[in-house]
Motif scaffolding. Structure first.
Motif, PDB file in Angstrom:
ATOM      1  N   ARG A  20      60.308  -9.555  14.255  1.00  0.00           N
ATOM      2  CA  ARG A  20      60.086 -10.683  13.472  1.00  0.00           C
ATOM      3  C   ARG A  20      58.786 -11.435  14.171  1.00  0.00           C
ATOM      4  O   ARG A  20      58.579 -11.634  15.324  1.00  0.00           O
ATOM      5  CB  ARG A  20      60.917 -11.747  13.139  1.00  0.00           C
ATOM      6  N   ALA A  21      57.395 -11.428  13.297  1.00  0.00           N
ATOM      7  CA  ALA A  21      56.419 -12.269  13.610  1.00  0.00           C
ATOM      8  C   ALA A  21      56.282 -13.455  12.744  1.00  0.00           C
ATOM      9  O   ALA A  21      56.716 -13.392  11.612  1.00  0.00           O
ATOM     10  CB  ALA A  21      55.064 -11.432  13.559  1.00  0.00           C
ATOM     11  N   SER A  27      45.230 -10.691  18.384  1.00  0.00           N
ATOM     12  CA  SER A  27      44.854 -11.164  19.566  1.00  0.00           C
ATOM     13  C   SER A  27      44.003 -12.437  19.593  1.00  0.00           C
ATOM     14  O   SER A  27      43.725 -13.130  20.524  1.00  0.00           O
ATOM     15  CB  SER A  27      43.908 -10.012  20.009  1.00  0.00           C
ATOM     16  N   HIS A  28      43.727 -12.996  18.188  1.00  0.00           N
ATOM     17  CA  HIS A  28      43.226 -14.207  17.896  1.00  0.00           C
ATOM     18  C   HIS A  28      41.582 -14.117  18.290  1.00  0.00           C
ATOM     19  O   HIS A  28      41.149 -13.406  19.264  1.00  0.00           O
ATOM     20  CB  HIS A  28      43.931 -15.616  18.683  1.00  0.00           C
ATOM     21  N   PHE A  29      40.864 -14.844  17.651  1.00  0.00           N
ATOM     22  CA  PHE A  29      39.394 -15.193  17.646  1.00  0.00           C
ATOM     23  C   PHE A  29      38.981 -15.419  18.906  1.00  0.00           C
ATOM     24  O   PHE A  29      37.747 -14.520  19.127  1.00  0.00           O
ATOM     25  CB  PHE A  29      39.138 -16.304  16.713  1.00  0.00           C
ATOM     26  N   GLU A  30      39.319 -15.905  19.936  1.00  0.00           N
ATOM     27  CA  GLU A  30      38.980 -16.221  21.135  1.00  0.00           C
ATOM     28  C   GLU A  30      38.778 -15.051  22.106  1.00  0.00           C
ATOM     29  O   GLU A  30      37.948 -14.996  23.141  1.00  0.00           O
ATOM     30  CB  GLU A  30      39.561 -17.429  21.954  1.00  0.00           C
ATOM     31  N   SER A  31      39.759 -14.192  21.729  1.00  0.00           N
ATOM     32  CA  SER A  31      39.776 -13.086  22.700  1.00  0.00           C
ATOM     33  C   SER A  31      39.057 -11.894  22.151  1.00  0.00           C
ATOM     34  O   SER A  31      39.098 -10.460  22.731  1.00  0.00           O
ATOM     35  CB  SER A  31      41.239 -12.545  22.752  1.00  0.00           C
ATOM     36  N   LEU A  32      38.228 -12.149  20.947  1.00  0.00           N
ATOM     37  CA  LEU A  32      37.516 -11.100  20.401  1.00  0.00           C
ATOM     38  C   LEU A  32      36.063 -11.442  20.359  1.00  0.00           C
ATOM     39  O   LEU A  32      35.246 -10.808  19.717  1.00  0.00           O
ATOM     40  CB  LEU A  32      37.939 -10.802  18.979  1.00  0.00           C
ATOM     41  N   ALA A  53      44.075 -23.595  15.310  1.00  0.00           N
ATOM     42  CA  ALA A  53      45.362 -24.467  15.678  1.00  0.00           C
ATOM     43  C   ALA A  53      46.747 -23.660  15.575  1.00  0.00           C
ATOM     44  O   ALA A  53      47.711 -24.228  15.910  1.00  0.00           O
ATOM     45  CB  ALA A  53      45.362 -25.811  14.507  1.00  0.00           C
ATOM     46  N   THR A  54      46.579 -22.408  15.559  1.00  0.00           N
ATOM     47  CA  THR A  54      47.859 -21.624  15.402  1.00  0.00           C
ATOM     48  C   THR A  54      47.830 -20.565  16.258  1.00  0.00           C
ATOM     49  O   THR A  54      46.914 -19.906  16.868  1.00  0.00           O
ATOM     50  CB  THR A  54      48.023 -21.219  13.890  1.00  0.00           C
ATOM     51  N   ARG A  55      49.241 -19.975  16.464  1.00  0.00           N
ATOM     52  CA  ARG A  55      49.275 -18.645  17.253  1.00  0.00           C
ATOM     53  C   ARG A  55      50.160 -17.740  16.364  1.00  0.00           C
ATOM     54  O   ARG A  55      50.956 -18.437  15.768  1.00  0.00           O
ATOM     55  CB  ARG A  55      50.052 -18.869  18.548  1.00  0.00           C
ATOM     56  N   THR A  56      50.015 -16.413  16.236  1.00  0.00           N
ATOM     57  CA  THR A  56      51.122 -15.562  15.888  1.00  0.00           C
ATOM     58  C   THR A  56      51.844 -15.015  17.023  1.00  0.00           C
ATOM     59  O   THR A  56      51.533 -14.421  18.004  1.00  0.00           O
ATOM     60  CB  THR A  56      50.540 -14.407  14.909  1.00  0.00           C
ATOM     61  N   LEU A  57      53.229 -15.568  16.862  1.00  0.00           N
ATOM     62  CA  LEU A  57      54.108 -15.295  17.928  1.00  0.00           C
ATOM     63  C   LEU A  57      55.176 -14.167  17.422  1.00  0.00           C
ATOM     64  O   LEU A  57      55.515 -13.811  16.308  1.00  0.00           O
ATOM     65  CB  LEU A  57      54.863 -16.503  18.352  1.00  0.00           C
ATOM     66  N   CYS A  58      55.773 -13.520  18.616  1.00  0.00           N
ATOM     67  CA  CYS A  58      56.775 -12.585  18.252  1.00  0.00           C
ATOM     68  C   CYS A  58      58.272 -13.236  18.579  1.00  0.00           C
ATOM     69  O   CYS A  58      58.213 -13.743  19.746  1.00  0.00           O
ATOM     70  CB  CYS A  58      56.612 -11.307  19.021  1.00  0.00           C
TER      71      CYS A  58
END
Length: 383
Positions: free
Chosen positions: A209-210, A332-337, A359-364
């Motif tokens: 689940r993410a 990977s989110h914006f700052e890593s791209l 303000a958010t992260r997608t987590l596993c």
């Protein structure tokens, strides 16, 4: 062509999208694993009575009964397209709520070889990650280039800033006889670099689940999204795989090519560039979302990067050659791209620019006492 072989392992879960999702009419759970199948092939093998039963269940939209039906008629030896591990959470939720029409249980899958069905990690995903690190290197870590690249990006139209950044960082701009500047794609140094697709073990992925997490807003983590992802070192059973990186060093160092090529790269520069960029991004992510050395999530991630000193004590330090830290795949989110100091995205909902991180992260969701972790972190070690 020089080939460099790395032993790679996901530090945290990794999902690379394939634009393919499956629903509960395309899989069944058998022995705690998800078996994928083609429902048309199953239906073609039904007798008249079984086909009538299927039509009746379909008309009632009885998902639970359909799952039982396919479980009885989808034969592994004849219909299985492949098997995927399933987390205990997925199995529990599916068995408890399969009959609930509001629970779709769509599963986003990893890429697969269309002939063998074997899951793989596209080489293009790693090459893109390396490219970002290298562009950042020429943009921010080479002093004599920094002012040129920053000035060009600052003066460019907003819609052209990303294109101008790559053109200047990789020195692809040339002047023609008419004194006009043009972008020469043939000067792109990454034409001489390739990363092979990485075939993965059938035991190398799992359905988990993410969820989107905002540390200042409760409730979003209750939304369930299911993804096939690489098992990671954080699971305690991460499976390693080989990464084959090819650099055409002969062409790279040929006098005529060097004269016409925008930039020249070697392995050490690539590794140095990626480590400097991604280590900084990892540290910034940890500092913003999981501050304090004692935070469980921070400790879980650091644990995956631990090495032993001369006394055998586990220590954590910045990644250095010949190891290489990358961030790949979805979430990977914006700052890593995007590169440092010139990062500017846009939050459409708030109608505000994003200068660094959202303000958010997608987590596993990991389970087994391991805190939920961010996606995408991979470690490569040169063999």
């Amino acid at each position: 062509m020089s080939t460099f072989i790395f032993k790679a392992e996901a530090l945290t879960p990794v999902h690379v999208g394939a634009g393919r999702e499956i629903d509960p009419c395309e899989f069944v759970l058998k022995n705690d694993r998800l078996m994928r199948f083609n429902p048309a092939q199953v239906l073609n093998d039904l007798d008249v009575s079984a086909r009538q039963q299927f039509e009746m269940l379909s008309a009632r939209v009885d998902l639970k009964a359909l799952q039982v039906f396919f479980g009885e008629h989808a034969k592994p030896e004849r219909h299985a397209l492949g098997w995927v591990g399933a987390s205990r959470e997925f199995i529990r939720e599916f068995e408890s709520n399969a009959e609930n029409p509001s629970r779709s249980f769509l599963v986003q899958m990893m890429p697969r070889n269309p002939h063998s069905g074997q899951v793989y990690l596209p080489g293009s995903s790693l090459k893109g990650s390396i490219r970002t690190g290298v562009v950042n290197h020429f943009t921010n870590r080479v002093p004599e280039l920094k002012s040129q690249v920053h000035g060009a990006v600052r003066d460019a139209e907003k819609k052209d800033k990303g294109k101008v950044l790559e053109q200047k960082a990789l020195n692809r701009i040339v002047k023609g006889r008419d004194d006009r500047e043009r972008d020469e794609i043939d000067r792109d140094v990454f034409r001489l670099i390739d990363v092979e697709d990485m075939m993965l073990s059938s035991e190398g992925t799992v359905i988990s689940r993410a969820f989107t997490w905002n540390p200042h807003k409760e409730g979003s983590e209750q939304i369930q999204m299911w993804y096939e992802r690489l098992k990671s070192r954080s699971d305690g059973e991460g499976l390693s795989f080989q990464v084959r990186l090819h650099i055409d060093e002969k062409a790279m160092n040929h006098p005529a090519v060097k004269q016409s090529m925008g930039r020249v790269l070697d392995l050490k520069t690539i590794v140095k560039a990626c480590n400097a960029f991604y280590w900084k991004r990892l540290q910034a992510e940890l500092d913003k979302f999981w501050p304090g050395n004692g935070h469980p999530t921070r400790q879980a991630i650091y644990k995956t990067m631990a090495v032993q000193d001369s006394t055998g004590r586990l220590v954590v330090h910045q990644v250095d050659y010949p190891r290489m830290l990358l961030r790949v795949g979805r979430f990977s989110h914006f700052e890593s791209l995007s590169v440092d100091e010139l990062r500017e995205g846009w939050n459409a909902r708030k109608n505000l620019p994003i200068k660094d991180m959202g303000a958010t992260r997608t987590l596993c969701h990991m389970g087994d006492g391991v805190p939920a972790l961010p996606f995408g972190w991979i470690m490569l070690a040169l063999i």
